[in-house]
Design an enzyme around this catalytic site. Structure first.
Site, PDB file in Angstrom:
ATOM      1  N   GLU A 205     -10.369  34.228 -12.315  1.00 27.29           N
ATOM      2  CA  GLU A 205     -10.700  34.545 -10.912  1.00 27.29           C
ATOM      3  C   GLU A 205     -10.399  35.993 -10.559  1.00 27.29           C
ATOM      4  O   GLU A 205      -9.643  36.293  -9.620  1.00 27.29           O
ATOM      5  CB  GLU A 205      -9.984  33.565  -9.962  1.00 27.29           C
ATOM      6  CG  GLU A 205     -10.513  32.153 -10.088  1.00 27.29           C
ATOM      7  CD  GLU A 205     -10.079  31.196  -8.997  1.00 27.29           C
ATOM      8  OE1 GLU A 205      -9.059  31.466  -8.351  1.00 27.29           O
ATOM      9  OE2 GLU A 205     -10.757  30.183  -8.797  1.00 27.29           O
ATOM     10  N   GLU A 406     -13.687  25.251 -13.564  1.00 31.83           N
ATOM     11  CA  GLU A 406     -12.821  24.584 -12.585  1.00 31.83           C
ATOM     12  C   GLU A 406     -13.702  23.922 -11.548  1.00 31.83           C
ATOM     13  O   GLU A 406     -14.606  24.555 -10.995  1.00 31.83           O
ATOM     14  CB  GLU A 406     -11.889  25.578 -11.868  1.00 31.83           C
ATOM     15  CG  GLU A 406     -10.745  26.051 -12.701  1.00 31.83           C
ATOM     16  CD  GLU A 406      -9.763  26.916 -11.925  1.00 31.83           C
ATOM     17  OE1 GLU A 406      -9.562  26.672 -10.718  1.00 31.83           O
ATOM     18  OE2 GLU A 406      -9.205  27.843 -12.528  1.00 31.83           O
TER      19      GLU A 406
HETATM   20  C1  BG6 Z   1      -8.239  28.168  -8.522  1.00 30.23           C
HETATM   21  C2  BG6 Z   1      -7.170  28.584  -9.493  1.00 30.23           C
HETATM   22  O1  BG6 Z   1      -8.330  29.158  -7.569  1.00 30.23           O
HETATM   23  O2  BG6 Z   1      -8.030  27.037  -7.740  1.00 30.23           O
HETATM   24  C3  BG6 Z   1      -6.191  27.495  -9.887  1.00 30.23           C
HETATM   25  O3  BG6 Z   1      -7.716  29.193 -10.639  1.00 30.23           O
HETATM   26  C4  BG6 Z   1      -5.874  26.654  -8.654  1.00 30.23           C
HETATM   27  O4  BG6 Z   1      -5.066  28.079 -10.477  1.00 30.23           O
HETATM   28  C5  BG6 Z   1      -7.153  26.013  -8.161  1.00 30.23           C
HETATM   29  O5  BG6 Z   1      -4.884  25.694  -8.875  1.00 30.23           O
HETATM   30  C6  BG6 Z   1      -6.987  25.029  -7.039  1.00 30.23           C
HETATM   31  O6  BG6 Z   1      -6.285  25.591  -5.981  1.00 30.23           O
HETATM   32  P1  BG6 Z   1      -4.998  24.891  -5.405  1.00 30.23           P
HETATM   33  O7  BG6 Z   1      -4.490  25.810  -4.373  1.00 30.23           O
HETATM   34  O8  BG6 Z   1      -5.469  23.594  -4.837  1.00 30.23           O
HETATM   35  O9  BG6 Z   1      -4.073  24.697  -6.536  1.00 30.23           O
END
Ligand code: BG6
Length: 509
Positions: A205, A406
């Site tokens: 990211e 993701e």
């Molecule tokens: C992404 C990141 O932005 O979102 C992760 O790469 C992160 O590290 C994921 O955990 C989800 O966000 P959150 O705040 O729900 O953990």
């Protein structure tokens, strides 16, 4: 297209189904095996409404508090304050559970597992000359365990990970010397696993990195709890951030060049947060505003995929009164070493409203609310159709393979008396997103290498530091304050995803 043609098409047989995690939220073992301290080790827990904090002090003993994402005031350093909870110290203890967790991934049929390497486990200070053999040995064992089950490792070199020493002594990525330290780290991994790892992500990211937490930055702003401006990026801080990300973009291009010399068959990606943006209405100012807002994210993938800053970057820099400093050779490096594929995260979409534009963000995320979409309990809009749109947008733009690394829904899970966990909300979210990805692959012919859901085994939320915001197919017995046995339990989604992978995405249940 006839119905028969549609039925004949499906995901390619080598499609990489799996899950993703990051060391800073999952691994734990923070003081074991010679690991050094990272800035995230100093970040307290938080909630949806109470941001995570870092306590800081200067040589005179004055204390201030900064919020996640902010720069540390110049002359201060973060420290561990007694009486507070620091969730990354244990994560969900992959360090001691990796065999069990990988066996569970294998049971679901994973073809790929995305993990990140903790920088301070390999180089405890970040600028050490010699890597920590014990740290490398841990990942050797993890990778060998994956190989045992035929699971492809997808290694993220840098995922929200900033050695404390580099932040405090060099001021983090604002200092170009970090490029060399990062390259030493990257070379160590490329050479060590040149015959075992094919898929790499140089930086996670890259468009949303910021502050002391992920970039190790100090600013001249003196902040404290009372005047802290949560979520805002002062113009000066935005400038330091953009310059630092430039250093990372150069580092990433140099890592690509180095990696290709070590093994020309490596597949190299850089990862961007590219959840989608809509105009709030069809008013031309909303439409153009959304287009401009999206460019604040696409600017970075333009650099990594096309090899140069786009024309419009100058106008974005102008908004922050920022002048990019490039060294001779930077442009050639970026031009000659683009990534092989674009990895991206997709969770939600937001909408740009001309009447209340978000003018403070530098990464093109979270434009504004969308009344048409339902939300997760953490207020993240759910928009499966948006994934098909983004896949098409990105392939139209770059004409290079995409990898969704993701996607997922953070939610509270209830463990029933018999130990079962009925997470049908998660199944519904993932099913809808996979269906839209399927349409993008099968109908629109977008080449997608794979799909790794976020937090396949429960881990600490990066945004809030909570445990109860869970993403996994596997539940981990741990609460928001670190109480629990770390026992692993299969959720209903575990068995559902097993069927999805077993049918190569045909049986979505
Ligand atoms: C992404 C990141 O932005 O979102 C992760 O790469 C992160 O590290 C994921 O955990 C989800 O966000 P959150 O705040 O729900 O953990």
């Amino acid at each position: 297209m006839t119905g028969k043609e549609m039925r004949d098409m499906s995901f390619p047989t080598n499609f990489l189904w799996g899950g993703a995690t990051a060391a800073n939220q999952y691994e734990g073992g923070w003081k074991e095996g010679g690991r050094g301290i990272a800035v995230h080790d100093l970040m307290t827990d938080g909630t949806k409404d109470e941001p995570r904090r870092i306590y800081c002090r200067n040589d005179a003993g004055d204390e201030v508090t900064i919020l996640q994402g902010e720069c540390i005031p110049f002359g201060y350093q973060g420290f561990l304050k007694e009486g507070y909870y620091y969730p990354s110290h244990n994560g969900t203890d992959f360090y001691h559970h990796y065999k069990e967790d990988i066996a569970l991934m294998a049971e679901m049929g994973f073809k790929v597992y995305r993990l990140s390497v903790s920088w301070t486990r390999i180089f405890p200070n970040g600028d050490d000359l010699v890597p920590n053999e014990e740290g490398l040995g841990f990942y050797d064992r993890v990778i060998d365990e994956l190989k045992k089950y035929g699971i492809e490792p997808l290694v993220t070199i840098l995922h929200f990970d900033m050695p404390l020493h580099l932040a405090n002594v060099y001021g983090g990525w604002a200092d170009r010397r970090l490029i060399d330290f990062y390259l030493r780290f990257a070379r160590t991994l490329f050479e060590r696993w040149k015959d075992k790892v094919t898929y790499w992500i140089t930086v996670n990211e890259i468009n949303v990195l910021g502050g002391y937490w992920t970039l190790g930055l100090a600013s001249n702003h003196r902040k404290n709890q009372a005047n802290s401006n949560q979520g805002e990026t002062p113009v000066e801080d935005a400038g330091i951030k953009l310059q630092s990300i430039h250093h990372l973009l150069v580092a990433s291009a140099m890592a690509n060049r180095m990696a290709r010399e070590i093994n020309p068959d490596f597949m190299l990606g850089t990862m961007c947060a590219l959840s989608g943006i809509y105009p709030a209405t069809c008013h031309p100012d909303d439409v153009f505003g959304a287009y401009e807002f999206r460019r604040k994210a696409l600017m970075f993938s333009d650099v990594t995929m096309r090899g140069y800053y786009p024309n419009y970057a100058a106008s974005i820099f102008d908004q922050y009164h920022f002048k990019l400093r490039r060294e001779p050779g930077d442009d050639e490096l970026l031009r000659d070493n683009p990534s092989d594929y674009l990895a991206f995260s997709y969770y939600r979409t937001t909408a740009f409203d001309r009447n209340s534009p978000n003018t403070t963000t530098t990464g093109g995320q979270q434009a504004g609310p969308n009344p048409y979409l339902e939300k997760t309990p953490w207020g993240w809009p759910i928009d499966a159709r948006g994934l098909r749109l983004v896949l098409n947008e990105l392939y139209d733009r770059y004409q290079k393979p995409l990898f969704i690394v993701e996607n997922g829904m953070g939610n509270v899970d209830i463990v029933e008396e018999d130990g079962s966990i009925h997470d049908d909300y998660r199944i519904a979210y993932l099913r809808d997103h996979i269906m839209e990805m399927k349409k993008a692959v099968e109908i629109d012919r977008v080449p997608v290498l794979g799909y790794t859901t976020w937090g396949c085994v429960d881990l600490v939320s990066a945004g809030t530091g909570e445990m109860k915001k869970r993403y996994g197919f596997v539940y981990v017995d741990l609460d928001d304050k670190g109480n629990g046995s770390f026992k692993r339990m299969k959720k209903d989604s575990f068995f559902w995803y097993q069927k999805v992978i077993g049918s190569n995405g045909e049986n979505l249940g």
